[in-house]
Design a protein around this motif. Structure first.
Motif, PDB file in Angstrom:
ATOM      1  N   SER A   1       0.833  -1.213   0.000  1.00  0.00           N
ATOM      2  CA  SER A   1       0.000   0.000   0.000  1.00  0.00           C
ATOM      3  C   SER A   1       0.862   1.255   0.000  1.00  0.00           C
ATOM      4  O   SER A   1       0.545   2.238  -0.676  1.00  0.00           O
ATOM      5  CB  SER A   1      -0.922   0.025   1.215  1.00  0.00           C
ATOM      6  OG  SER A   1      -1.820  -1.045   1.177  1.00  0.00           O
ATOM      7  N   ALA A   2       1.948   1.223   0.768  1.00  0.00           N
ATOM      8  CA  ALA A   2       2.855   2.376   0.816  1.00  0.00           C
ATOM      9  C   ALA A   2       3.504   2.611  -0.546  1.00  0.00           C
ATOM     10  O   ALA A   2       3.579   3.753  -1.014  1.00  0.00           O
ATOM     11  CB  ALA A   2       3.910   2.169   1.891  1.00  0.00           C
ATOM     12  N   VAL A   3       3.952   1.549  -1.184  1.00  0.00           N
ATOM     13  CA  VAL A   3       4.572   1.682  -2.513  1.00  0.00           C
ATOM     14  C   VAL A   3       3.559   2.245  -3.509  1.00  0.00           C
ATOM     15  O   VAL A   3       3.897   3.093  -4.340  1.00  0.00           O
ATOM     16  CB  VAL A   3       5.154   0.335  -2.996  1.00  0.00           C
ATOM     17  CG1 VAL A   3       5.524   0.393  -4.465  1.00  0.00           C
ATOM     18  CG2 VAL A   3       6.354  -0.050  -2.150  1.00  0.00           C
ATOM     19  N   SER A   4       2.322   1.812  -3.412  1.00  0.00           N
ATOM     20  CA  SER A   4       1.276   2.342  -4.293  1.00  0.00           C
ATOM     21  C   SER A   4       1.125   3.856  -4.116  1.00  0.00           C
ATOM     22  O   SER A   4       0.993   4.592  -5.091  1.00  0.00           O
ATOM     23  CB  SER A   4      -0.051   1.633  -4.004  1.00  0.00           C
ATOM     24  OG  SER A   4      -1.078   2.171  -4.788  1.00  0.00           O
ATOM     25  N   LEU A   5       1.177   4.313  -2.867  1.00  0.00           N
ATOM     26  CA  LEU A   5       1.111   5.756  -2.602  1.00  0.00           C
ATOM     27  C   LEU A   5       2.320   6.476  -3.179  1.00  0.00           C
ATOM     28  O   LEU A   5       2.183   7.521  -3.827  1.00  0.00           O
ATOM     29  CB  LEU A   5       1.040   6.012  -1.093  1.00  0.00           C
ATOM     30  CG  LEU A   5      -0.264   5.678  -0.405  1.00  0.00           C
ATOM     31  CD1 LEU A   5      -0.079   5.670   1.109  1.00  0.00           C
ATOM     32  CD2 LEU A   5      -1.344   6.674  -0.800  1.00  0.00           C
ATOM     33  N   VAL A   6       3.495   5.930  -2.943  1.00  0.00           N
ATOM     34  CA  VAL A   6       4.729   6.551  -3.432  1.00  0.00           C
ATOM     35  C   VAL A   6       4.679   6.705  -4.949  1.00  0.00           C
ATOM     36  O   VAL A   6       5.052   7.753  -5.485  1.00  0.00           O
ATOM     37  CB  VAL A   6       5.967   5.722  -3.015  1.00  0.00           C
ATOM     38  CG1 VAL A   6       7.230   6.239  -3.682  1.00  0.00           C
ATOM     39  CG2 VAL A   6       6.120   5.717  -1.502  1.00  0.00           C
ATOM     40  N   LYS A   7       4.208   5.702  -5.634  1.00  0.00           N
ATOM     41  CA  LYS A   7       4.172   5.741  -7.101  1.00  0.00           C
ATOM     42  C   LYS A   7       3.173   6.753  -7.645  1.00  0.00           C
ATOM     43  O   LYS A   7       3.234   7.112  -8.826  1.00  0.00           O
ATOM     44  CB  LYS A   7       3.900   4.346  -7.658  1.00  0.00           C
ATOM     45  CG  LYS A   7       5.096   3.432  -7.488  1.00  0.00           C
ATOM     46  CD  LYS A   7       4.845   2.067  -8.083  1.00  0.00           C
ATOM     47  CE  LYS A   7       6.093   1.195  -7.988  1.00  0.00           C
ATOM     48  NZ  LYS A   7       5.879  -0.110  -8.614  1.00  0.00           N
ATOM     49  N   GLN A   8       2.265   7.252  -6.797  1.00  0.00           N
ATOM     50  CA  GLN A   8       1.328   8.306  -7.203  1.00  0.00           C
ATOM     51  C   GLN A   8       1.955   9.698  -7.128  1.00  0.00           C
ATOM     52  O   GLN A   8       1.448  10.647  -7.729  1.00  0.00           O
ATOM     53  CB  GLN A   8       0.088   8.286  -6.305  1.00  0.00           C
ATOM     54  CG  GLN A   8      -0.760   7.058  -6.454  1.00  0.00           C
ATOM     55  CD  GLN A   8      -1.867   7.023  -5.424  1.00  0.00           C
ATOM     56  OE1 GLN A   8      -2.457   8.048  -5.089  1.00  0.00           O
ATOM     57  NE2 GLN A   8      -2.143   5.849  -4.896  1.00  0.00           N
ATOM     58  N   ASP A   9       3.055   9.819  -6.383  1.00  0.00           N
ATOM     59  CA  ASP A   9       3.738  11.108  -6.230  1.00  0.00           C
ATOM     60  C   ASP A   9       4.253  11.552  -7.599  1.00  0.00           C
ATOM     61  O   ASP A   9       4.957  10.805  -8.271  1.00  0.00           O
ATOM     62  CB  ASP A   9       4.894  10.950  -5.239  1.00  0.00           C
ATOM     63  CG  ASP A   9       5.607  12.243  -4.922  1.00  0.00           C
ATOM     64  OD1 ASP A   9       5.611  13.176  -5.753  1.00  0.00           O
ATOM     65  OD2 ASP A   9       6.195  12.314  -3.830  1.00  0.00           O
ATOM     66  N   PRO A  10       3.916  12.772  -8.038  1.00  0.00           N
ATOM     67  CA  PRO A  10       4.399  13.244  -9.339  1.00  0.00           C
ATOM     68  C   PRO A  10       5.922  13.196  -9.495  1.00  0.00           C
ATOM     69  O   PRO A  10       6.412  12.967 -10.600  1.00  0.00           O
ATOM     70  CB  PRO A  10       3.889  14.683  -9.406  1.00  0.00           C
ATOM     71  CG  PRO A  10       2.647  14.659  -8.575  1.00  0.00           C
ATOM     72  CD  PRO A  10       2.977  13.726  -7.433  1.00  0.00           C
TER      73      PRO A  10
END
Length: 90
Positions: free
Chosen positions: A59-68
């Motif tokens: 879940s954390a990696v998914s959030l990180v990958k959303q960061d522009p």
């Protein structure tokens, strides 16, 4: 809920400059929703650190990958689960 320290290392200074506001807006939105605990830049200009709250590393990696900064190729990232201590004795 678990905590994850994400180190964003500089990959492309020009892309970082161009997409800085998108990155900051993303972080503000995630702080409001409670998924970003804190964030800041390194004073030597090499990148920054974000502390995410997430159920698991996936879940954390998914959030990180959303960061522009990540999705647009300005920064690389390294993620580590972080055990936040709250009971310090001084």
């Amino acid at each position: 809920m678990k905590y994850f320290a994400v180190f964003l290392s500089m990959k492309d200074e020009e892309l970082s400059r161009i997409h800085r506001q998108k990155h900051l807006d993303f972080l503000a939105q995630k702080r409001e929703s409670g998924t970003v605990l804190m964030n800041g830049r390194f004073t030597d200009g090499t990148g920054g650190l974000i502390i995410y709250r997430a159920e698991n590393e996936e879940s954390a990696v998914s959030l990180v990958k959303q960061d522009p900064y990540i999705s647009l190729g300005a920064r690389d990232y390294e993620i580590r689960e972080w055990d936040m201590e709250t009971n310090y004795e001084f």
